[in-house]
Design an enzyme around this catalytic site. Structure first.
Site, PDB file in Angstrom:
ATOM      1  N   GLY C 171       0.822  -1.195   0.000  1.00 38.01           N
ATOM      2  CA  GLY C 171       0.000   0.000   0.000  1.00 38.01           C
ATOM      3  C   GLY C 171       0.851   1.238   0.000  1.00 38.01           C
ATOM      4  N   GLY C 172       0.447   2.215   0.803  1.00 36.98           N
ATOM      5  CA  GLY C 172       1.173   3.472   0.810  1.00 36.98           C
ATOM      6  C   GLY C 172       2.598   3.323   1.291  1.00 36.98           C
ATOM      7  N   GLY C 406      22.189  11.023 -31.692  1.00 38.55           N
ATOM      8  CA  GLY C 406      21.777  11.656 -30.453  1.00 38.55           C
ATOM      9  C   GLY C 406      22.437  11.032 -29.241  1.00 38.55           C
ATOM     10  N   ALA C 407      22.651   9.730 -29.299  1.00 42.08           N
ATOM     11  CA  ALA C 407      23.262   9.051 -28.156  1.00 42.08           C
ATOM     12  C   ALA C 407      24.667   9.591 -27.887  1.00 42.08           C
ATOM     13  CB  ALA C 407      23.309   7.542 -28.410  1.00 42.08           C
TER      14      ALA C 407
END
Lengths: 177, 506, 516
Positions: C171-172, C406-407
């Protein structure tokens, strides 16, 4: 508040488990002696001409640590490899308990990690594979990538064949654990 | 067939690895200039440094292997005006077209005539010749079997068990054993399909099957004048998937009389094709001293060193002399087998993983040495084991005055053979040498399945010691984590420059 | 004070009552699952005799439904001690007390220790083993979590925060580890998920096991939430200690120096042989790393996730560095969504804590395809770009082989602010790979050629030699030096030495807007 419990001892004790199922209780006692399964074991290591040797009784065997991952080792001695996992008494008991429980699902799917072409399928149905074994060769980005089994088990079914194109996350094989 | 003598001044070795080195060593002793071929796949191979001159094929963008490129090799030999070519084993050694091309260009081919290669290369022709010269054969079909019905008919005549074999090739592919008639249809289909896939020819023939035979082969040597002798036998029964792993000479199974009979048969086979140079005639020997001709290999073989060790001859030298047109100086009566030799083929394979190829780089190697030890190798420290070539690391050949001494010397040599960087088949060879049946000489081609309970040998206490090494290393690591070499106070001594800057930017 | 008198005896009796809370039976139940108790874990983590517990006697708050159980400590042990001689704060949830559930006092204790760690600039380690929020305390439990999360965020980038999941975290409760710097999990006995199998079954009618939904290997391999997985608790704690040895105590300090017995210069000729001659053949970049760093020791982070990039800590001449390396063995070493995430977070961590960065580059580009593009490769790839550009620690790059498009920019290139950029002779730096480039540049010639395959191969070889070779980049200043692979370690040691006092003042802003 003082802690009464201590799992750290002055005489460390390890249980070395081999993949064949043999256990060796290895203890370093306070006098500095090495005891294996309670017997005093006198061994030394030496480095000669680029090889490491272990000396025990009258024997002199070349040794090498091939792989080490946390506490799992693959040791090469005389050209024969042994898979050894070094456990503490607690982790040894833990391992036994957990192996008895089977809470995971039985079948593991090996998926294609990216789109590409299957060059070769290296296994057949019912082949037994170990974690780390190659299952197929996938060509993508002009490179040949090995598809590796990340669990051990038996090949339950093969979903691809050579020369077939696959997409990312397509099932390659099913392994029954 | 040439009958003039012609001294060879230069020799091109159309091969690589240990055999290239082996050939060049003898050539050097005979004052012959040696040429080797450099490939792009192993530009730093050891054999290149043994050659007087290197012919560079490494710019080749062709898909075909450099050692199979007939025209390129012939062209290179012509360009450099080379007298002779030795094909080694494998590659073009048994390619009659290549031998013919050499003849056409007046280049001496170190081997037999193209005609002999062709005839002995065709199983059916070879068998017909054997039959003609009354050499015992495994009965079977005369020629290929065209249908299941025909196969069943022949099998009934010669008696089960029988074996179906591919006509166009060997090596275990296209082979199926048939125990009874009801299996014939299935096995026929399987064998044909496999033969088609492997050799592009689905033809199969049928043969009587001998259970647990020994593989005995005879080394023959002949000159171009018809003088043909044999140099005794080699036993090569220790095989895995039809690949030889361990060979020895002589064989415990042969009495002098049997040796004489089989030797005569081998010579007859060689003579049937007017064979010259070195060659090997292979037989199967059953438990009752019956022998059957299988095939003839018209080339020098991997395991020739064991014959050299017990006869004292240099077979490559003999091949070169014969090619030069010299007469054979040795008579059959001169041939004596002295002592015992065993060869272990050490390959880069992982026995524990079912002999899977173990690729990698040889980081360090230390060979055993001694007067009874011979190592034929094509690798050195730094050599890679690649999937492009075979996985042979070295041939370990050991001699002894008798078989027991040879085995003891081999065990000693195997223990002293050290290698780092790849796994080898040494533990397998140790397992065989230590095996009682092997030591007694109870060999057959099914030795590995029948006699070896474990494929690799474990020295005493090996696993326990491995466990200790792992535990010691792990304990040392834990120690290190506990008592640290890490001094965190040093990270607190900050240079005022840095501290000032850091404070300002917070 | 009379030691036999009532006052002192009362004091001793109270301590006795505390000790008795931790019964043998409870410990046995924990052990039977293969787990240790909170006290045992603390014993293993801290140097003997150095741990001081505080707030041991905090009593649980009153709860609704008449379901009040009063336990000293409220199911969590907090305190401080020395780990390998260095001060650290810790909280360890105790599953044997009310299932380790988080009540308001439990939460308050954790917040207390978080405050102390932040005040003193000391690392904080959380040993998590909890059934989740204590239902009977209602909103007080939830508020407790929120307070913990708040402090995790306040401490983020100020002190190293490590979460060690040694049981359930549901859960949280999972958000605290998610915010911390590193998450450790013990295989088969720890789980993390937002919604458990029971609810999944109810809502979606799907049957899943704990292990499949949120087991350690799932988080190690698939979600990338777990950075480290060990097979048992002792090794997990050993891993925590090992990690700490690389880190400073807070963001004002430099990382600690370690005498690795391998502080000097060393040539490694084996590095020359590691890159295969065939550019399409892979190798293991970890082999390169092991030959460069001190004693070959590389502490890999997130080794099972996004394996096409390798990140982790190591030492060069005793000083910690963070390594980001493309892994040609996996996916040809391309960058994709997961690997960009993994590398970016690691870069941000190192930058927060003054750990210099080393990038080992062999990247043919970004992974193409619908999955990646639709999945937001643009956003995620930009993360890594941002992380490098924003980092003010020393950053050095070595281009081992490919560096396309781009790399090339992303992997800490010179113009992105790389301090030293080296290349091996095998480096190929270009807008795109040879095959692709040649297909475009020589489209006409290839269409007309008699043997297009052969021509393409020849052109590709020429392209490699004339356009993609690293000497062009060297001459133009985008690479500082083309180096002999054997000298890599030595070059790097001197480079980082020269950069040790590097400081760049970041622009004045509250914080940038990194694509998330």
């Amino acid at each position: 508040m003082a802690f009464g419990f201590s799992s750290r001892k002055e005489e460390p004790l390890y249980i070395a488990q081999s993949a064949t199922g043999n256990n060796y209780v290895i203890k370093f006692d306070t006098k500095g002696e090495l005891r294996v399964n309670r017997k005093i074991t006198d061994l030394t290591l030496s480095d000669e001409n680029g090889f490491t040797y272990i000396h025990y009784k009258k024997a002199k065997y070349p040794v090498e640590i091939l792989e080490k991952h946390h506490n799992k080792y693959v040791i090469l001695i005389n050209g024969v490899s042994y898979t050894i996992s070094v456990e503490t008494p607690f982790s040894y008991k833990r391992k036994k308990r957990l192996d008895q429980q089977k809470t995971e699902s039985k079948t593991e799917l090996i998926l294609a990690p990216m789109p590409g072409k299957i060059i070769e399928v290296l296994v057949e149905e019912n082949t037994i594979v170990k974690e780390g074994d190659s299952i197929a060769i996938l060509e993508a980005m002009k490179m040949q990538n090995e598809i590796i089994a990340h669990v051990s088990g038996k090949i339950k079914s093969i979903h691809v064949k050579a020369e077939e194109t696959v997409n990312k996350d397509d099932v390659i094989v099913e392994i029954e654990k | 067939m040439k009958k003039e003598t012609r001294k060879i001044q230069s020799l091109l070795v159309a091969n690589r690895g240990e055999i290239a080195i082996r050939i060049m060593n003898t050539a050097r002793k005979m004052d012959i200039k040696t040429y080797a071929i450099k490939t792009s796949k192993e530009p730093n191979a050891l054999y290149l440094s043994h050659a007087d001159e290197i012919i560079d094929f490494s710019e080749s963008l062709e898909e075909i292997s450099e050692f199979l490129d007939i025209e390129r090799i012939i062209e290179a030999a012509k360009q450099h005006k080379i007298d002779a070519i030795h094909p080694g084993y494998g590659y073009l050694a048994e390619n009659p077209y290549f031998a013919q091309r050499c003849d056409d260009e007046k280049i001496l081919f170190i081997g037999p005539s193209p005609d002999a290669i062709y005839k002995m290369g065709n199983k059916t022709i070879a068998k017909q010749l054997a039959r003609k010269y009354k050499v015992p054969l495994l009965e079977g079909s005369t020629g290929n079997v065209s249908s299941v019905a025909e196969a069943i008919k022949i099998a009934r005549e010669i008696g089960y068990p029988v074996i179906l074999k591919a006509a166009a090739g060997g090596g275990g592919r296209g082979m199926r054993i048939v125990e009874k008639a009801s299996q014939m249809e299935k096995m026929f289909r399987l064998a044909s399909n496999e033969a088609q896939k492997a050799f592009n020819d689905p033809s199969v023939f049928i043969e009587k099957y001998v259970r647990n035979p020994r593989h005995i082969e005879f080394q023959v040597l002949a000159d171009q004048y018809g003088n043909t002798i044999h140099l005794g036998e080699r036993e090569c029964s220790i095989q895995r998937k039809h690949q030889k792993l361990i060979e020895e000479s002589p064989s415990v199974a042969l009495t002098p009389k049997l040796r004489e009979k089989m030797g005569e048969a081998a010579v007859a086979i060689a003579k049937s094709v007017r064979y010259y140079s070195a060659g090997t005639v292979e037989f199967l020997l059953d438990a009752n001293q019956n022998f059957f001709f299988m095939e003839m290999n018209t080339r020098i073989q991997v395991e020739h060193p064991v014959t050299e060790m017990v006869t004292g001859l240099d077979l490559i030298e003999q091949q070169i002399r014969i090619a030069q047109g010299e007469k054979l100086e040795i008579m059959q009566s001169d041939v004596k087998l002295k002592g015992w030799a065993i060869e272990c083929r050490i390959n880069a394979e992982d026995v524990q993983a079912g002999f899977a190829p173990n690729l990698g780089i040889i980081e360090k190697i230390s060979f055993p040495v001694g007067k009874n030890i011979r190592i034929d190798t094509g690798i050195q420290e730094g050599s890679p084991i690649t999937p492009y070539f075979d996985s042979m690391v070295a041939k370990l050949i050991v001699y002894g005055e008798n078989r027991n001494k040879a085995i003891a010397n081999m065990i000693n040599a195997l223990e002293k053979f050290r290698i780092r960087g790849i796994k080898t088949t040494i533990p397998f060879h140790k397992a065989v040498m230590h095996n009682k049946a092997f030591q007694k000489g109870d060999l057959s081609t099914s030795f590995i399945e029948k006699e070896l309970t474990q494929l690799y040998y474990q020295e005493p206490d090996e696993e326990m010691l491995a466990a200790c090494i792992a535990a010691l290393d792990y304990a040392a690591e834990v120690q290190e984590q506990e008592g640290s070499n890490v001094d965190s106070s040093l990270g607190k001594d900050l240079d005022p420059w840095v501290l000032n800057k850091r404070l300002k930017s917070m | 004070m009379d030691i036999n008198g009532k006052i002192f005896q009362e004091f001793l009796a109270r301590n006795e009552r505390y000790a008795q809370q931790f019964t043998r039976e409870a410990a046995k139940t924990q052990h039977a699952k293969g787990k240790l108790t909170a006290h045992e874990r603390i014993e293993l983590l801290f140097d003997p005799g150095t741990f001081e517990e505080i707030d041991a006697f905090s009593l649980s708050a009153d709860a609704g439904f008449g379901k009040s159980i009063k336990a000293f400590g409220d199911g969590v042990v907090i305190g401080h001690g020395k780990i390998n001689g260095r001060l650290a704060f810790c909280y360890a949830q105790d599953f044997t007390i009310m299932g380790g559930s988080l009540g308001s006092v439990h939460a308050r204790k954790i917040q207390k220790i978080q405050d102390m760690a932040l005040k003193t600039g000391t690392p904080l380690i959380g040993l998590i083993d909890s059934g989740g929020a204590r239902i009977q305390e209602g909103i007080a439990s939830l508020a407790g979590y929120a307070g913990i999360f708040y402090r995790n965020v306040q401490s983020s980038g100020v002190i190293p925060q490590i979460s060690v999941i040694m049981g359930p975290a549901a859960g949280g409760a999972v958000y605290s580890p998610a915010i911390t710097d590193f998450v450790f999990m013990t295989n088969k006995t720890s789980y993390m998920f937002v919604t458990g199998p029971n609810v999944v079954k109810e809502v979606l009618n799907e049957d899943v096991t704990f292990e499949d939904l949120g087991g350690a290997m799932i988080h190690a391999r698939k979600s990338g939430v777990a950075h480290f997985v060990y097979e048992d608790e002792e090794n997990t704690i050993l891993g925590v200690k090992r990690l700490l040895s690389y880190l400073p105590s807070n963001n004002m300090e430099d990382p600690p120096f370690a005498d690795t017995e391998d502080l000097g210069f060393r040539r490694e000729e084996k590095l020359r042989a590691l890159i295969p001659d065939d550019p399409n053949k892979a190798y293991d970049v970890k082999d390169v790393i092991k030959l460069i760093v001190d004693k070959g020791r590389f502490f890999e982070v997130a080794e099972y996730f996004a394996e096409n990039v390798v990140v982790g800590f190591a030492r060069l001449a005793g000083h910690t560095i963070g390594i980001i390396a493309n892994q040609p063995k996996v996916l040809a070493g391309v960058l994709d969504i997961d690997s960009s995430d993994k590398a970016a977070r690691f870069v941000r961590f190192c930058d927060s804590f003054n750990i210099p960065l080393l990038a080992l580059e062999d990247v043919p580009g970004f992974l193409p395809g619908l999955n990646q593009e639709h999945g937001g490769l643009i956003r995620h790839g930009a993360k890594l770009l941002y992380a490098f550009a924003d980092a003010t620690v020393p950053r050095v790059t070595v281009i081992l082989r490919k560096s396309y498009g781009g790399a090339y920019c992303v992997m800490n290139s010179k113009n992105l602010g790389g301090d030293f950029n080296y290349a091996w002779p095998t480096a190929e730096i270009a807008v795109m790979g040879p095959e692709g480039a040649v297909a475009i540049l020589y489209k006409k010639e290839l269409a007309e050629a008699k043997d297009p395959k052969k021509l393409k191969k020849e052109l590709a070889t020429r392209y490699r030699e004339e356009i993609a070779n690293p000497y062009i980049a060297d001459e133009k200043g985008f690479i500082d030096e083309v180096i002999d692979p054997a000298d890599t370690r030595n070059k790097l040691i001197t480079a980082f030495e020269a950069l040790r006092k590097k400081h760049v003042t970041p622009p004045e802003r509250k914080h940038g807007n990194i694509p998330l």
